[in-house]
Design a protein around this motif. Structure first.
Motif, PDB file in Angstrom:
ATOM      1  N   GLY A  30       5.608  -1.632 -33.317  1.00 20.34           N
ATOM      2  CA  GLY A  30       5.845  -3.077 -33.378  1.00 20.34           C
ATOM      3  C   GLY A  30       4.622  -3.766 -33.949  1.00 20.34           C
ATOM      4  O   GLY A  30       3.607  -3.113 -34.222  1.00 20.34           O
ATOM      5  N   PRO A  31       4.692  -5.084 -34.117  1.00 22.60           N
ATOM      6  CA  PRO A  31       3.506  -5.801 -34.582  1.00 22.60           C
ATOM      7  C   PRO A  31       2.390  -5.694 -33.531  1.00 22.60           C
ATOM      8  O   PRO A  31       2.665  -5.870 -32.342  1.00 22.60           O
ATOM      9  CB  PRO A  31       3.984  -7.249 -34.723  1.00 22.60           C
ATOM     10  N   GLU A  32       1.167  -5.405 -33.978  1.00 17.87           N
ATOM     11  CA  GLU A  32       0.067  -5.214 -33.013  1.00 17.87           C
ATOM     12  C   GLU A  32      -0.148  -6.449 -32.153  1.00 17.87           C
ATOM     13  O   GLU A  32      -0.572  -6.371 -31.007  1.00 17.87           O
ATOM     14  CB  GLU A  32      -1.254  -4.897 -33.727  1.00 17.87           C
ATOM     15  N   GLN A  33       0.132  -7.621 -32.737  1.00 17.42           N
ATOM     16  CA  GLN A  33      -0.124  -8.873 -32.018  1.00 17.42           C
ATOM     17  C   GLN A  33       0.999  -9.207 -31.024  1.00 17.42           C
ATOM     18  O   GLN A  33       0.866 -10.111 -30.224  1.00 17.42           O
ATOM     19  CB  GLN A  33      -0.273  -9.999 -33.040  1.00 17.42           C
ATOM     20  N   GLY A  34       2.092  -8.461 -31.098  1.00 16.40           N
ATOM     21  CA  GLY A  34       3.236  -8.742 -30.223  1.00 16.40           C
ATOM     22  C   GLY A  34       4.410  -9.238 -31.040  1.00 16.40           C
ATOM     23  O   GLY A  34       4.237  -9.776 -32.137  1.00 16.40           O
ATOM     24  N   TYR A  35       5.615  -9.052 -30.493  1.00 21.01           N
ATOM     25  CA  TYR A  35       6.813  -9.538 -31.190  1.00 21.01           C
ATOM     26  C   TYR A  35       6.843 -11.063 -31.184  1.00 21.01           C
ATOM     27  O   TYR A  35       6.449 -11.699 -30.196  1.00 21.01           O
ATOM     28  CB  TYR A  35       8.082  -8.974 -30.530  1.00 21.01           C
ATOM     29  N   ASP A  66       1.213 -18.043 -33.315  1.00 21.44           N
ATOM     30  CA  ASP A  66       0.356 -17.094 -34.033  1.00 21.44           C
ATOM     31  C   ASP A  66      -1.081 -17.082 -33.515  1.00 21.44           C
ATOM     32  O   ASP A  66      -1.941 -16.395 -34.062  1.00 21.44           O
ATOM     33  CB  ASP A  66       0.398 -17.344 -35.552  1.00 21.44           C
ATOM     34  N   GLU A  67      -1.314 -17.810 -32.434  1.00 21.11           N
ATOM     35  CA  GLU A  67      -2.629 -17.734 -31.766  1.00 21.11           C
ATOM     36  C   GLU A  67      -2.573 -16.842 -30.526  1.00 21.11           C
ATOM     37  O   GLU A  67      -3.579 -16.643 -29.848  1.00 21.11           O
ATOM     38  CB  GLU A  67      -3.090 -19.150 -31.369  1.00 21.11           C
ATOM     39  N   VAL A  68      -1.376 -16.305 -30.251  1.00 22.70           N
ATOM     40  CA  VAL A  68      -1.165 -15.486 -29.053  1.00 22.70           C
ATOM     41  C   VAL A  68      -1.245 -14.006 -29.436  1.00 22.70           C
ATOM     42  O   VAL A  68      -0.630 -13.573 -30.419  1.00 22.70           O
ATOM     43  CB  VAL A  68       0.229 -15.781 -28.446  1.00 22.70           C
ATOM     44  N   VAL A 124      -6.328 -16.875 -28.797  1.00 22.72           N
ATOM     45  CA  VAL A 124      -7.540 -17.168 -29.573  1.00 22.72           C
ATOM     46  C   VAL A 124      -7.147 -18.237 -30.595  1.00 22.72           C
ATOM     47  O   VAL A 124      -6.529 -17.922 -31.627  1.00 22.72           O
ATOM     48  CB  VAL A 124      -8.092 -15.911 -30.281  1.00 22.72           C
ATOM     49  N   PRO A 125      -7.459 -19.502 -30.303  1.00 17.27           N
ATOM     50  CA  PRO A 125      -7.062 -20.556 -31.244  1.00 17.27           C
ATOM     51  C   PRO A 125      -7.699 -20.338 -32.613  1.00 17.27           C
ATOM     52  O   PRO A 125      -8.815 -19.809 -32.712  1.00 17.27           O
ATOM     53  CB  PRO A 125      -7.602 -21.836 -30.589  1.00 17.27           C
ATOM     54  N   LYS A 126      -6.984 -20.773 -33.635  1.00 15.38           N
ATOM     55  CA  LYS A 126      -7.538 -20.588 -34.988  1.00 15.38           C
ATOM     56  C   LYS A 126      -8.745 -21.486 -35.211  1.00 15.38           C
ATOM     57  O   LYS A 126      -9.476 -21.316 -36.184  1.00 15.38           O
ATOM     58  CB  LYS A 126      -6.438 -20.881 -36.008  1.00 15.38           C
ATOM     59  N   THR A 127      -8.944 -22.428 -34.309  1.00 20.95           N
ATOM     60  CA  THR A 127     -10.044 -23.390 -34.447  1.00 20.95           C
ATOM     61  C   THR A 127     -11.325 -22.932 -33.767  1.00 20.95           C
ATOM     62  O   THR A 127     -12.345 -23.620 -33.840  1.00 20.95           O
ATOM     63  CB  THR A 127      -9.599 -24.725 -33.799  1.00 20.95           C
ATOM     64  N   VAL A 128     -11.300 -21.785 -33.081  1.00 18.41           N
ATOM     65  CA  VAL A 128     -12.503 -21.371 -32.341  1.00 18.41           C
ATOM     66  C   VAL A 128     -13.350 -20.458 -33.237  1.00 18.41           C
ATOM     67  O   VAL A 128     -12.857 -19.499 -33.821  1.00 18.41           O
ATOM     68  CB  VAL A 128     -12.129 -20.768 -30.961  1.00 18.41           C
ATOM     69  N   THR A 157      -9.685 -14.258 -36.423  1.00 16.42           N
ATOM     70  CA  THR A 157      -9.673 -13.194 -37.439  1.00 16.42           C
ATOM     71  C   THR A 157     -10.345 -11.931 -36.896  1.00 16.42           C
ATOM     72  O   THR A 157      -9.846 -10.816 -37.084  1.00 16.42           O
ATOM     73  CB  THR A 157     -10.412 -13.679 -38.712  1.00 16.42           C
ATOM     74  N   LEU A 158     -11.467 -12.104 -36.193  1.00 18.77           N
ATOM     75  CA  LEU A 158     -12.168 -10.923 -35.664  1.00 18.77           C
ATOM     76  C   LEU A 158     -11.333 -10.223 -34.592  1.00 18.77           C
ATOM     77  O   LEU A 158     -11.247  -8.993 -34.574  1.00 18.77           O
ATOM     78  CB  LEU A 158     -13.523 -11.322 -35.060  1.00 18.77           C
TER      79      LEU A 158
END
Ligand code: MLT
Length: 409
Positions: free
Chosen positions: A73-78, A99-101, A262-266, A280-281
């Motif tokens: 599955g997608p590594e980040q979760g379905y 997409d921050e989860v 992990v918010p995209k703004t952090v 991204t990291l």
């Protein structure tokens, strides 16, 4: 011979819960007739709600058909689960996008692994007492020196959370880069106020620090005015990463599913001083080292957010919180000073008499056959304190309280 990571040799003792397990096994081997009641590790005991089991079963069925079979599955979760999680945050007044989860197999892993994306010379602040994973993983990574006699590691900034300061840690006087906060707190059961969290977000902004916010027990908050997500606090999306879990919320300790936002703004900074996205990291880290949670389990996790799922988990949480009330009130009647246990499934108590946490552990085990967790195992400010977990079947909890009362401590 291969050289080992010698940071591991700095670790002061075995991991707390296996250490307790070893002592309990030794006791039961020597006293096979003792009916030991375990209120040590916070491990759920009630069965999985039917709505969740059915969703897991449906996921398994899909894997049994060629048309619906799934491999990696997608590594980040379905997407279906990440969206349900984001919607849940939004319903709590926290701005989180799907997409921050990042879905994972546990908050222990995520709170332990997150430090990998930060510099090995990052200055780390932890509360004292503290969930030991935050400390031990930074020791393993080499961010500390040796432990002193009280178990405190050189190089870590400890922020005492005591009865005297109402379990509200003071801002560090020195600069720190990473701050671990847990609310509702494991082990003290205390909840950080909105004002306290705003103070931390303001500190993090002013100091370019990152808050690692563990809210694994947020579902135990019963007062709607209390903060469940750090993202309810203005500015937090720029400075905070939040960890949540289905373990204690929905009975998943053995099932395994959690999530990290992990918010995209952090942002962090690289050695050249340029801003780098932590999203991204973490994504790079997870896609390299993790292959995701199994599909049926993610289906089960998504069912937690349905109306039936929410009703079912509220019922189990209410059961555990009734246990917490019985422990809290029963021990208070016995003259023991108790804290927490109102918005968290942990009761933090002062060991009666002038004895250490481990002495109280031994006393309770040998005289009442009740297992708890020594406060000193969570840090030196926990010395003389003790944690009882409300995760137990009712009759055992009642029996444990009666046995402790009968000791007339
Ligand atoms: C605890 O007892 O503190 C927890 O069960 C440990 C954990 O969640 O890893």
């Amino acid at each position: 011979m291969a050289k080992i990571n010698s940071n591991y040799q700095k670790l002061a003792a075995g991991y707390l819960f296996p250490e307790i397990g070893r002592r309990v096994s030794a006791f039961t081997a020597a006293n096979p007739d003792a009916k030991v009641i375990r209120l040590g590790i916070g491990d759920v005991v009630l069965p999985l709600p039917e709505v969740i089991r059915k969703a897991i079963d449906a996921g398994v069925e899909e894997l049994g058909q060629i048309s619906t079979f799934k491999g990696y599955g997608p590594e980040q979760g379905y997407e279906f689960l990440r969206q349900a999680i984001a919607d849940h945050f939004q319903s709590q007044g926290a701005d989180v996008a799907a997409d921050e989860v990042f879905v994972s197999d546990g908050s222990k892993c995520d709170t332990g692994n997150i430090q990998e994306i930060f510099s090995t010379d990052a200055a780390v602040a932890v509360t004292d007492p503290v969930y030991p994973v935050y400390v031990d993983t930074n020791v393993m990574a080499g961010r500390t020196g040796a432990a002193d006699a009280s178990g405190r590691y050189e190089g870590l900034v400890y922020m005492p959370c005591t009865v005297e300061n109402g379990f509200d840690p003071e801002l560090p006087s020195e600069h720190v880069d990473l701050i671990y906060l847990c609310s509702p707190n494991n082990p003290t059961g205390a909840v950080l106020s909105r004002e306290a969290l705003q103070k931390w977000v303001d500190y993090a902004k002013a100091n370019e620090a990152i808050i690692l916010f563990d809210s694994a027990y947020e579902a135990y908050i019963s007062d709607p005015s209390l903060v469940r997500s750090i993202y309810e606090i203005p500015g937090a999306r720029d400075v905070a990463i939040e960890f949540r879990s289905f373990s204690k919320t929905a009975g998943f300790t053995g099932v395994r599913c959690a999530y990290t936002v992990v918010p995209k703004t952090v942002m962090g900074r690289n050695e050249s001083g340029e801003l780098v996205s932590l999203h991204t990291l973490w994504s790079r880290r997870q896609t390299t080292k993790f292959n995701g949670v199994s599909y049926p389990i993610q289906k089960g996790a998504a069912a937690v957010f349905t109306p039936e799922g929410q009703a079912a988990i509220k019922e189990t949480i209410a059961y555990y919180m009734e246990n917490a009330r019985l422990i809290r009130e029963g021990l208070a009647e016995a003259g023991i000073a108790v804290y927490g246990g109102v918005h968290a499934p942990y009761i933090w108590l002062r060991a009666p008499g002038n004895i250490t946490s481990w002495e109280f552990f031994d006393l309770l085990l040998s005289k009442a056959h009740v297992v708890g967790t020594p406060g000193s195992g969570f840090g030196s400010s926990g010395e003389g304190y003790f944690r009882l977990s409300a995760f137990g079947v009712r009759e055992n909890v009642v029996e444990a309280v009666n046995r402790i009362k009968a000791l007339k401590l």
